[in-house]
Structures are given as structure tokens and as C-alpha cells.
Design a protein around this motif. Structure first.
Motif, short mmCIF file in Angstrom:
data_model
loop_
_atom_site.label_atom_id
_atom_site.label_comp_id
_atom_site.label_asym_id
_atom_site.label_seq_id
_atom_site.Cartn_x
_atom_site.Cartn_y
_atom_site.Cartn_z
N SER A 1 -2.79 -10.99 15.41
CA SER A 1 -1.37 -10.66 15.65
C SER A 1 -0.53 -10.86 14.41
O SER A 1 0.54 -10.25 14.26
N SER A 2 -1.00 -11.68 13.46
CA SER A 2 -0.25 -11.91 12.22
C SER A 2 -0.48 -10.82 11.19
O SER A 2 0.16 -10.81 10.13
N ASP A 3 -1.41 -9.90 11.44
CA ASP A 3 -1.71 -8.83 10.49
C ASP A 3 -0.67 -7.72 10.57
O ASP A 3 -0.04 -7.50 11.62
N THR A 4 -0.50 -7.00 9.47
CA THR A 4 0.16 -5.71 9.47
C THR A 4 -0.85 -4.68 9.03
O THR A 4 -1.84 -5.02 8.37
N PHE A 5 -0.63 -3.41 9.39
CA PHE A 5 -1.66 -2.42 9.09
C PHE A 5 -1.07 -1.02 9.06
O PHE A 5 0.05 -0.78 9.52
N ASN A 6 -1.86 -0.10 8.49
CA ASN A 6 -1.52 1.32 8.46
C ASN A 6 -2.82 2.11 8.32
O ASN A 6 -3.87 1.54 7.99
N ILE A 7 -2.76 3.40 8.59
CA ILE A 7 -3.94 4.27 8.49
C ILE A 7 -3.60 5.48 7.63
O ILE A 7 -2.54 6.10 7.80
N ILE A 8 -4.48 5.79 6.70
CA ILE A 8 -4.38 6.98 5.85
C ILE A 8 -5.60 7.85 6.11
O ILE A 8 -6.73 7.34 6.17
N THR A 9 -5.41 9.13 6.31
CA THR A 9 -6.54 10.05 6.43
C THR A 9 -6.51 11.00 5.23
O THR A 9 -5.44 11.30 4.69
N ALA B 1 -3.19 4.79 -1.34
CA ALA B 1 -3.53 3.44 -0.88
C ALA B 1 -3.30 2.36 -1.93
O ALA B 1 -2.97 1.22 -1.59
N LEU B 2 -3.47 2.70 -3.20
CA LEU B 2 -3.45 1.68 -4.25
C LEU B 2 -2.29 1.77 -5.21
O LEU B 2 -1.84 0.74 -5.74
N VAL B 3 -1.83 2.97 -5.51
CA VAL B 3 -0.78 3.11 -6.52
C VAL B 3 0.59 2.90 -5.86
O VAL B 3 1.43 3.77 -5.80
N GLN B 4 0.75 1.73 -5.29
CA GLN B 4 2.01 1.34 -4.67
C GLN B 4 1.96 -0.17 -4.46
O GLN B 4 0.91 -0.77 -4.39
N ALA B 5 3.12 -0.78 -4.37
CA ALA B 5 3.19 -2.22 -4.15
C ALA B 5 2.95 -2.53 -2.67
O ALA B 5 3.23 -1.70 -1.81
N PRO B 6 2.42 -3.71 -2.36
CA PRO B 6 2.30 -4.10 -0.96
C PRO B 6 3.65 -4.02 -0.27
O PRO B 6 4.68 -4.37 -0.85
N GLN B 7 3.66 -3.56 0.98
CA GLN B 7 4.92 -3.31 1.66
C GLN B 7 5.21 -4.31 2.77
O GLN B 7 6.22 -4.20 3.46
N SER B 8 4.35 -5.29 2.97
CA SER B 8 4.63 -6.30 4.00
C SER B 8 5.74 -7.21 3.51
O SER B 8 5.90 -7.46 2.31
N MET C 1 -2.50 -11.23 2.03
CA MET C 1 -3.65 -10.71 1.31
C MET C 1 -3.79 -9.23 1.68
O MET C 1 -3.89 -8.89 2.87
N ARG C 2 -3.79 -8.36 0.68
CA ARG C 2 -3.82 -6.92 0.95
C ARG C 2 -5.25 -6.42 0.84
O ARG C 2 -5.92 -6.62 -0.18
N VAL C 3 -5.72 -5.74 1.88
CA VAL C 3 -7.08 -5.21 1.93
C VAL C 3 -7.01 -3.72 2.25
O VAL C 3 -6.36 -3.31 3.21
N LYS D 1 -8.50 0.50 -12.18
CA LYS D 1 -7.23 0.43 -12.91
C LYS D 1 -6.03 0.19 -12.01
O LYS D 1 -4.97 -0.22 -12.49
N ASN D 2 -6.16 0.47 -10.70
CA ASN D 2 -4.99 0.41 -9.82
C ASN D 2 -5.08 -0.60 -8.69
O ASN D 2 -4.10 -0.79 -7.97
N ALA D 3 -6.23 -1.26 -8.52
CA ALA D 3 -6.36 -2.17 -7.38
C ALA D 3 -5.44 -3.38 -7.52
O ALA D 3 -4.92 -3.88 -6.52
N ALA D 4 -5.24 -3.88 -8.75
CA ALA D 4 -4.41 -5.06 -8.99
C ALA D 4 -4.88 -6.20 -8.07
O ALA D 4 -6.04 -6.56 -8.08
N SER D 5 -3.99 -6.74 -7.24
CA SER D 5 -4.36 -7.85 -6.35
C SER D 5 -4.96 -7.39 -5.03
O SER D 5 -5.40 -8.20 -4.22
N THR D 6 -5.01 -6.07 -4.80
CA THR D 6 -5.58 -5.53 -3.56
C THR D 6 -7.11 -5.65 -3.58
O THR D 6 -7.74 -5.38 -4.60
N ARG D 7 -7.68 -6.04 -2.45
CA ARG D 7 -9.13 -6.05 -2.31
C ARG D 7 -9.57 -4.74 -1.67
O ARG D 7 -9.00 -4.29 -0.67
N VAL D 8 -10.59 -4.10 -2.25
CA VAL D 8 -11.07 -2.82 -1.74
C VAL D 8 -12.44 -3.02 -1.09
O VAL D 8 -13.38 -3.49 -1.74
N PHE D 9 -12.53 -2.68 0.19
CA PHE D 9 -13.78 -2.69 0.93
C PHE D 9 -14.16 -1.24 1.26
O PHE D 9 -13.27 -0.40 1.41
N SER D 10 -15.44 -0.98 1.36
CA SER D 10 -15.86 0.39 1.68
C SER D 10 -16.95 0.38 2.74
O SER D 10 -17.82 -0.49 2.74
#
Length: 828
Positions: free
Chosen positions: A344-352, A397-404, A409-411, A432-441
Motif C-alpha cells: 500500500s505504500s508503493d506508487t506505480f505506473n504502466i508504460i506500453t 521510463a528513465l529520462v525523467q526525474a522520479p515523480q513520487s 526507491m525507484r524501480v 547513461k540514464n538510469a541514475a538512481s533508478t534500478r532496472v529489472f527485466s
């Protein structure tokens, strides 16, 4: 039933490609080839691939034997594009002709190509092995004489994947179809992609795919010997039926149950050892270039954090055409489970993403029951289709600042098969663009692009997970949920003490989100032991573990056999240098000093790289039977991937050419229409090169009349389905290599003879392959009026092959029925 297509290289040799499919037995169809005038067709040059692997601990050594033969009456050359594991160090290649064996040499790529072409021209048997990507290779074999068998052996070494007690070995068997940004994607089965500004080597990474309902004609066998040092448990292969035998508790032999397996999906083997942990290990080998080591350090157990860290989760879902069917179903399943597992403490979004990128909400929202339900409905409504413009999704997904609105922690989690040609540039963009974001695949499918998916997770300091279409998604989602809570170990470093190490890779050890070992490759100045310390940070705070390293025993040089550890070290250093600028590697603009450093490494360590190749030439004799002709070895469509999703069109694999959009069915028939260059707004489109979604405003409702002047001529196919085929842009229809050919031939002189690379024009005529809306008498007559001399058809691919005057190409592409025109190339 018998389909016959004859592709002639004018003035040299006629080549016939025949697709045999017994009535009612399409699954048994296979592609075969014969020279003109022969009564009995001959099987394609690649007959069989045999894979033999030995695993000792965490290191695997594999030998791949490719068997080429030529039952025809003329010499042929073979060109085969195939995959290998993306982390493999390919350090040996040789050819075997009868009792004679020729060991390959590693040379700079251009030099190796020159040696091969010279040998080919002189009539010698030669083989050239090029690396196009770390997981895509091209094998060329020249001057295969009639009745002669040539075996190409390729050897490589790699480390196994270890994750939470499970060891895994993967052998890829097919190169999946790549989407080429910029409009270069292969338009139909039995064609290759064409170069674009973003992917200049597109043709070399896109082998021709067999038409639907046919076989490529070659198969594969595999034998895997595991020497585990202790009892082996839970051996399983999710995608293949296997036979497992053992002559003791520490050894198992795994073979494919089917001796002639179709190579259309990855072979995956997983197993456990008797002990729960992999343990620390330190192995040293000496070869003529120095002393090398591989160090494996067991990580600590996961410690559950008592602090709940807020998370911003961005899910990026691939909805392109190659995901059509089972892969898309599996992606929806994974998304449903991942959304349901949020806190419940998470925020989220979906990109297609497909041809365009779509973001569900302008900004991430809290994971409330209402928002999760809306997201579930959004995911359930996703349909696959169009291209794979992944770079736009990276930017979204990455070339933007976290919006929360709080420190979270941004994933970012990508779900895709990775079938793109600009994979190097994408990995570079993540780095080059992940910065502090963690990328999972999440790799979704049975033969995904593991180089891209591993690379994205590595560049984004995250973790990768692979889910086949046959496996349930519960365990994968559970691991993902556990891993994004906190790393097992972060900020990892090794204090080497007085151990005399140098050139250690990786330079920066990535955080561990899974309970897997730290694997380090390096060099030693001298064979000496010592004490090292593994340091890091886990949920309890600072972590440190002391590891005693015993002095290695004196080791002898490996002789002719390549040192596994030296190859692994050199491969790790090449990866380090390539990662300096993967986008420049992709575009061919890597700085000279980096290219030279990689080339020198490859030559010194006898290693395949992007800039070094293996070449082998049998110089003791000259072959006979005239000039050879190129045969491009086709590959299978990967298991679970649909022809309709990749190429568009109907169930026979009809291509829907560049700029087409699929419209609703009218009067019981399926309708396709050419959209103008400036397309109307769509809910889901694709850039040039593939099928797009339904235009929001321009698509008429089902059953509505369609104006002939808007959609072009109306025809009926075998199933009485109505197709409206519009006039396409000539620039889009005509392959780039043909667009200025008439002008170049005119400049060359009155004879009308010209050779441009692998395209040959003789007396103004050029051999071409024409993709049409349908193969009918009316289409044949229209093309004949332009002087097109047909050499045969491929009905399953709506393709006609023949020759035409280059001065008539401009008129040819103005025909409504013509969708695409490409050259037939000679040589390799």
C-alpha cells in the motif's frame, strides 16, 4: 504438393529453392535447394548441428559441430546466422574435410574477410566466423564441392548462472526476428532486414525465416556431461524432453530425447548440488600470455529488513507484434501477479510500447485497491501488434526525474522478448540514464534476446528473470517482489590484501539482488596465496567476510588447448572496453584507440570479438565444379512466436508491407489498406517497417463500403477474403540498394554490366525478389509487360523471383500489387 522457386544469379549459376510439403503434413515441410537441371532436389547445406558440453563446477566448455554438405552438381557457398550464449568466450574454430583438419586463425575482422574472399576466389575451401553481437554469429563456408561434407567446429567457455541454490546452463538455438528501427525490418519470410541509420548491420543479424508450415531442413543434437563433485539433484529442462543417465553420484549425462530436434527454442537445464551453497572457489591457470584466476565468492544469506522503504514501480510492457500470442498472454499473467503483490505504500505506473509509447497515467499513483483494479483492466485490454520502438520506452521510463512525492526507491521493470536490432544502443541508453533508478527485466518467451535483457539489468544495477511460455509466473513474481525490497549485498568491494592481483573484472562489482555468487576474473603477477576480504552492506548494516586464498600449485602451459581462465578474463576485459560506448559500437563509430585495444586482445588471446574473426583455409588443393553460388541458410521461427505478429498478413505469412495498417473485416473478408505518409492519429501505431494498429479516425466500421480511389484495386485471395491494396511510396517499396542502380549502370557504360557489392547486373538485367499482394495471372501479366522474366514463386510468402531491366524498376514499384522489391545477391 510442391512449391518451386528458382533464383538465378545471372550469367553464373541458377539456383532452385524448393519447398516440399506433403499434402496434409505441413509440419514436416522442409526447405531444400538444388542446382538447375538436376532431377533430384538436394538438402540445404547445413545438415546438422551437434553440441557437446562438459561442466566442471561453474565452468562449462562447449564444442559445436556444424555439418555442411552439398549433394548438388555444382559448388555452393553457405551462409548461416546463428546464436551462441552472450557471455561465452569463443576461443577456437577449425574445419574438418575428410581426414584433414585446418585450425582457424584469429585476425582483425577486415583482414580475415580479405583472406576468406581471396581463398574463395582461388577455389579453396574456406570458413569465416564473424561476431555480429555477443550472441549472434555468422558462419560462411566457401567452395563446398558436390558430394563433399565439411565440418566446422566452434569451441567456447563460459561460467554458469547460479541463483538461490540452482545452477543453470542455457544454449540458444535460433536467432529471433529483429525489429529494425528506421524501416529496415525483414518484410516477409525468406528475406533479410536492410540497413538503417540506427542499425547499419541489420542484414547480418536477421537470418531468413522459413515460410510458415515449412522446416529449415537442419536439426540439432545435444550432449551435456556434468561433473558436479557431489550428488546432483532436481535436473530439469523446461523446454525439451531429455534423457538423463549417471555412472556415479557426481556425474550426469543429459541428452535430447529426440535425436533430430528442431532448433527453434533455447535449451535450458537447471539442477541443484547436494550442498545448499556454491561455496568459495579459487582456480588458477597459466598459459603463454600469463597467469589467470577465477574467484567465486559465496554471498551472505538474505537478511529481511525491518524498515519498509517506499517504492516507485514503473512497469514497461512490450506489446509489439513479436509478443503476439503466448508471450503476450504470459506478460499479462506476470503483470496481474506483480500488481497484486504491491504494498500500500508503493506508487506505480504502466508504460506500453510497440510502434509508439503509451503511459497509463501522467504520474505514478498510490497502490490503492481502486488504482490497482484500473491497472489490471488496462493490462487485460492490451493487444500486441506493430514494431518494437524500445528506445522511446527507455526515454519515457528513465529520462525523467522520479515523480513520487516522497523519498522512494525507484524501480523500472521491462517485460519483453528483446527482439530489436538496436540492442547495443538501448543498453548504452540505460547505462547513461538510469541514475538512481534500478532496472529489472523479465525475458518473456522461449528464445529471447538474453544479451539485451542481461545488459539492461546490468546497466541499470538490477536483476534479470526469464520466464518461458511453459512455466507459471508465480515463482518469478515472488522472486521479483523479494528482490526489490532490498539487495542481498550492496556497495560490494574486495580488499585483496597482499595478493598480487591485477586487471580484475568486473571493475565495479554490482549489487546483488539475488543470492548468487560474486564471480571475478583477473591476472596474477605471481602464484602466491593470501587473505582477502569481501565487503559490503546488507539490511543489518556493514558486512565483511574474510577468505583465505591458498597458493596455487604450479601449472603447466596449456599447449595448443586454449586456457579457459585466460579466455574468460579476456572476454571480461573486452566487455569492459565495449561498455565504454556500446552505442558507438552499434553505429560503427567507436574511437580508434578502443577498437584497436579490443582487436589486440582478440588476436593475442585467440578470441572472437566484434572486431576479430576466425578464418580457416584449406590451401592444399583447389576445388573443381566451376564458380560457387551463395545459399543463405534459413532458420526456424522461434517457438511461441507468430508469423502474423512478426510479418503481418494472413495465416500463410503474407507480408503487409511498409506503411500498411490492418483494418476491420468487411463482408466476411479481411482488408488491408495503405495509409498515407502522414498517418492519422492512432491508438497504437508503428514507425515505418511493419504493421500498425487500427487508425482511430480513418478505419471504416465493419461492413462499410470502401472507396476504390482511396484503397486501390480490390482482389480476392484463396479464402475469398477481400484485400484492398493501395499504391505505396516508390521509395518505401524499392530496396535502398536498388534505388539508384539504373543510374549507376548507365554511368558504367553501354554494355549494361555492373557489379555493386553482392549485386550483379548483366546486360541491364538484375535478379530480384518481389513481394506482391497476391500471385495471380493478372499480376503475372502486369509484370511481364514490364519485361519481368519470372523464375518461380513462393506462394506461402507471396513472393515472385526473376530478372528485370534495371531501367524498369521505377515503373515496377508503381504497380499496385507490388509491395516490396529486393535484390538477389551473389556471393557472401
Amino acid at each position: 504438393m510442391k512449391w518451386c522457386v528458382m533464383a538465378r544469379f545471372v550469367g553464373v549459376l541458377s539456383l532452385i529453392v524448393t519447398i516440399l510439403a506433403p499434402s496434409g503434413a505441413w509440419a514436416c515441410g522442409r526447405l531444400i535447394v538444388s542446382t538447375q537441371g538436376e532431377d533430384v532436389p538436394a538438402v540445404c547445406p547445413l545438415q546438422h548441428t551437434d553440441v557437446h558440453t562438459e561442466i566442471h563446477g561453474m565452468i562449462a566448455r562447449t564444442v559445436v559441430r556444424q555439418v555442411f554438405s552439398n549433394p548438388a552438381t555444382r559448388k555452393i557457398d553457405a551462409l548461416y546466422t546463428f546464436p551462441l550464449p552472450h557471455l561465452a568466450a569463443v576461443d577456437d574454430m577449425r574445419i574438418v574435410i575428410g581426414a584433414r583438419e585446418v585450425i582457424g586463425e584469429v585476425r582483425p575482422r577486415e583482414e580475415a574477410r580479405a583472406i576468406y574472399e581471396d581463398a574463395r576466389a582461388k577455389g579453396h575451401v574456406a570458413a569465416l566466423l564473424d561476431q555480429e553481437r555477443p550472441n549472434i554469429f555468422t558462419q560462411a563456408v566457401a567452395n563446398i564441392e558436390p558430394g563433399v561434407q565439411i565440418i566446422v567446429e566452434i569451441a567456447f567457455v563460459e561460467t554458469l548462472r547460479y541463483d538461490e541454490g540452482v545452477l543453470e546452463w542455457v544454449f540458444p538455438m535460433v536467432v529471433g526476428p529483429r525489429y529494425i528501427p528506421g524501416g529496415g525490418s525483414a518484410p516477409a519470410p525468406m528475406t533479410r532486414a536492410t540497413a538503417t541509420g540506427e542499425v547499419p548491420d541489420a542484414e547480418r543479424i536477421s537470418p531468413p525465416v522459413t515460410p510458415k508450415g515449412t522446416r529449415a531442413g537442419h536439426d540439432i543434437a545435444l550432449t551435456l556431461d556434468i561433473f558436479g563433485g557431489s550428488e546432483l539433484f532436481d535436473l530439469s529442462s523446461p523446454l525439451h524432453e531429455t534423457v538423463i543417465t549417471s555412472d556415479g553420484p557426481g556425474h550426469a549425462r543429459v541428452t535430447l530425447a529426440k535425436k533430430s530436434e528442431i532448433p527453434n527454442r533455447d535449451f535450458v537445464l537447471r539442477y541443484r548440488l547436494a550442498r545448499e551453497e556454491i561455496g568459495d572457489s579459487y582456480v588458477v591457470e597459466r598459459d603463454p600470455t600469463g597467469l589467470y584466476f577465477t574467484l567465486v565468492l559465496q554471498p551472505p544469506r538474505r537478511v529481511q529488513s525491518e524498515t519498509v522503504v517506499p517504492r516507485e514501480l514503473i512497469f514497461v510492457l512490450d506489446t509489439s507484434g513479436s509478443m503476439n500470442g503466448f508471450p503476450m498472454d504470459k506478460s499479462r499473467e506476470l503483470m496481474r501477479k506483480a500488481l497484486a503483490s504491491m504494498r500500500s505504500s508503493d506508487t506505480f505506473n504502466i508504460i506500453t510500447f510497440a510502434g509508439r509509447t503509451e503511459i497509463m497515467w501522467p504520474a505514478p499513483r498510490p497502490a490503492t485497491a481502486e488504482n490497482v483494479a484500473e491497472a489490471q483492466a488496462f493490462v487485460a485490454g492490451q493487444q500486441s501488434g506493430g514494431g518494437t520502438e524500445m528506445m522511446r520506452a527507455i526515454e519515457a521510463a528513465l529520462v525523467q526525474a522520479p515523480q513520487s512525492g516522497h523519498a522512494a526507491m525507484r524501480v523500472v521493470c521491462f517485460l519483453t522478448d528483446g527482439y530489436v536490432g538496436n540492442d547495443m544502443a538501448i543498453i548504452d541508453a540505460v547505462r547513461k540514464n538510469a541514475a538512481s533508478t534500478r532496472v529489472f527485466s523479465f525475458g518473456i518467451g522461449n528464445s529471447v534476446n538474453r544479451f539485451l535483457l542481461d545488459g539492461m539489468a546490468g546497466a541499470g544495477r538490477g536483476e534479470v528473470e526469464y520466464v518461458t511460455t511453459q512455466e507459471a509466473g508465480d515463482a518469478a513474481v515472488e522472486r521479483f517482489t523479494r528482490r526489490i525490497d532490498a539487495p542481498v549485498l550492496a556497495d560490494i568491494s574486495v580488499d585483496w590484501g597482499d595478493l598480487p592481483v591485477e586487471d580484475v573484472y568486473p571493475r565495479m562489482i554490482p549489487d546483488l539482488f539475488a543470492e548468487k555468487p560474486v564471480v571475478i576474473h583477473g591476472r596474477l603477477r605471481e602464484a602466491r596465496g593470501g587473505v582477502i576480504r569481501l565487503k559490503g552492506r546488507n539490511a543489518l548494516g556493514a558486512f565483511e567476510r574474510e577468505v583465505r586464498i591458498d597458493a596455487p600449485q604450479a601449472t603447466a602451459d596449456g599447449g595448443e588447448e586454449p586456457s579457459a581462465l585466460a579466455s574468460l578474463w579476456a572476454r571480461a576485459r573486452v566487455e569492459f572496453l565495449m561498455n565504454e560506448n556500446l552505442a558507438a559500437v552499434q553505429s560503427g563509430t567507436l574511437p580508434t584507440e578502443l577498437r584497436e585495444a579490443i582487436t589486440a586482445l582478440g588476436v593475442k588471446h585467440r578470441l572472437m570479438t566484434q572486431f576479430t574473426s576466425f578464418v580457416a583455409v584449406e590451401r592444399t588443393r583447389v576445388t573443381i565444379a566451376g564458380e560457387s553460388v551463395l545459399v543463405d541458410v534459413p532458420v526456424e521461427m522461434p517457438d511461441g512466436v507468430s508469423y502474423e505478429g512478426v510479418f503481418g498478413g494472413d495465416k500463410a505469412g503474407v507480408v503487409v508491407g511498409r506503411g500498411f495498417a490492418k483494418l476491420d473485416r468487411a463482408g466476411g473478408g479481411e482488408r488491408f489498406a495503405m495509409q498515407p505518409s502522414a498517418r492519422p492519429p492512432t491508438r497504437r501505431t508503428e514507425s515505418a517497417g511493419g504493421v500498425a494498429g487500427t487508425p482511430a479516425a480513418s478505419a471504416p466500421p465493419p461492413g462499410a463500403p470502401v472507396a476504390a480511389d482511396a484503397l486501390g484495386q480490390t482482389t480476392r485471395d484463396d479464402g475469398d477474403a477481400i484485400r484492398e491494396v493501395a499504391t505505396a511510396s516508390a521509395d518505401n517499396k524499392l530496396d535502398a540498394a536498388l534505388r539508384d542502380l539504373a543510374e549507376r549502370v548507365a554511368q558504367a557504360g553501354e554494355t549494361g554490366d555492373l557489379t555493386v557489392g553482392t549485386i550483379r547486373v548483366e546486360k541491364h538485367r538484375v535478379a530480384v525478389m518481389i513481394v506482391v499482394s497476391e500471385i495471380s495471372d493478372a499480376v503475372r501479366e502486369a509484370l511481364a509487360k514490364l519485361g519481368f522474366e519470372s523464375l518461380g514463386d513462393v506462394p506461402g510468402a507471396r513472393t515472385m523471383i526473376g530478372t528485370i531491366d534495371v531501367r524498369k524498376l521505377a515503373e515496377l514499384v508503381k504497380q499496385d500489387a507490388v509491395l516490396n522489391v529486393r535484390p538477389l545477391r551473389r556471393g557472401s
